[in-house]
Design a protein around this motif. Structure first.
Motif, mmCIF file in Angstrom:
data_model
loop_
_atom_site.group_PDB
_atom_site.id
_atom_site.type_symbol
_atom_site.label_atom_id
_atom_site.label_comp_id
_atom_site.label_asym_id
_atom_site.label_seq_id
_atom_site.Cartn_x
_atom_site.Cartn_y
_atom_site.Cartn_z
ATOM 1 N N TYR A 172 0.856 -1.183 0.000
ATOM 2 C CA TYR A 172 0.000 0.000 0.000
ATOM 3 C C TYR A 172 0.896 1.239 0.000
ATOM 4 N N TRP B 294 2.602 10.115 0.963
ATOM 5 C CA TRP B 294 2.389 10.796 -0.314
ATOM 6 C C TRP B 294 2.957 12.214 -0.257
ATOM 7 N N SER C 294 -6.340 -1.743 -0.252
ATOM 8 C CA SER C 294 -6.220 -0.547 0.583
ATOM 9 C C SER C 294 -7.207 0.509 0.110
ATOM 10 N N TYR D 165 -8.156 4.840 0.229
ATOM 11 C CA TYR D 165 -7.596 6.173 0.371
ATOM 12 C C TYR D 165 -8.709 7.216 0.359
ATOM 13 N N GLN E 124 -9.518 11.258 -0.126
ATOM 14 C CA GLN E 124 -8.939 12.455 -0.740
ATOM 15 C C GLN E 124 -9.903 13.627 -0.647
ATOM 16 N N PRO F 126 -4.105 12.047 -1.501
ATOM 17 C CA PRO F 126 -4.808 10.916 -0.881
ATOM 18 C C PRO F 126 -4.163 10.539 0.450
ATOM 19 N N LYS F 127 -4.999 9.998 1.340
ATOM 20 C CA LYS F 127 -4.549 9.569 2.659
ATOM 21 C C LYS F 127 -4.953 8.122 2.855
ATOM 22 N N LEU F 128 -4.007 7.306 3.310
ATOM 23 C CA LEU F 128 -4.275 5.888 3.565
ATOM 24 C C LEU F 128 -5.238 5.749 4.733
#
Lengths: 119, 110
Positions: free
Chosen positions: A105, A109, B36, B38, B40, B46-48
């Motif tokens: 994963y 970012w 996974s 994400y 946004q 984007p954020k996990l």
């Protein structure tokens, strides 16, 4: 805390090469896959490719003929070159970290950088 | 390789629960537990939110949960809040060694 920061020209002329660099801080560039992902305005995410710290690469087949990724471990940076760009390559370009082994994963970012293709 | 299929939009009222689906194939979603999700927000990266189908990274609210059945993964957001309004993307490792994201889902809090 790992941080990624994209940099590069915001405007590229059609048929030229788009070049971006991602600087990694707060951690080593070793032992991870480092990816580029893009997002055209108003559209979804598209994986461009990744590069391993030893230089091994994997590219999206749809972009493979135009993409080159490189890495400079001494500077904790990796780079993207996309050749023969057209307006369809206008997008926000993100760099991201992708894990090894079972860590499949993107956990960190960059903030993204808009690259516009226009004459 | 085609993108994973998500509904274009999902909406719910504050406090309600919503579920976003992500449909792939046996080569990606159905073949591995490496899905996974994400989140946004507009103009942001984007954020996990979920990894390995159902695990939350440190700092992510337990209102977010993930599951999978056959070739479809799901993200559930319970106790919907205004800040949950965002775009959500799924992602899956694929045995073809290419990487595909979902088509994206816009979540609206009514």
């Amino acid at each position: 805390q790992v941080q990624l920061q994209e940099s590069g020209p915001g405007l590229v002329k059609p048929s030229e090469t788009l070049s971006l660099t991602c600087s990694v801080s707060g951690g080593s560039i070793d032992n991870y896959y480092w990816s580029w992902i893009r997002q055209p305005p108003g559209k979804g995410l598209e994986w461009i490719g990744w590069i391993y710290y030893n230089g091994i690469t994997n590219y999206n087949p749809s972009l493979k003929s135009r993409v080159t990724l490189s890495i400079d471990t001494s500077r904790n940076q990796f780079s993207l070159k996309l050749s023969s760009v057209t307006a369809a390559d206008t997008a926000v370009y993100y760099c991201a970290r992708y894990g090894l082994g079972s860590q499949k994963y993107f956990d960190y970012w960059g903030q993204g950088t808009l690259a516009t293709v226009s004459s | 390789q085609s993108a994973l299929t998500q509904p274009a939009s999902v909406s719910g009222s504050p406090g309600q629960s919503i579920t976003i689906s992500c449909t792939g194939t046996r080569s990606d979603v159905g073949g591995h537990n490496y899905v996974s999700w994400y989140q946004q927000h507009p103009g942001k990266a984007p954020k996990l939110m979920i990894y390995d189908v159902s695990y939350r990274p440190s700092g992510v609210s337990d209102r977010f949960s993930g599951s999978k059945s056959d070739n479809t993964a799901s993200l559930t957001v319970s106790g919907l809040q205004a800040d949950d309004e965002a775009d959500y993307y799924c992602f899956s490792f694929s045995s073809s060694i290419t990487y595909v994201f979902g088509t994206g889902t816009k979540v609206t809090v009514l």
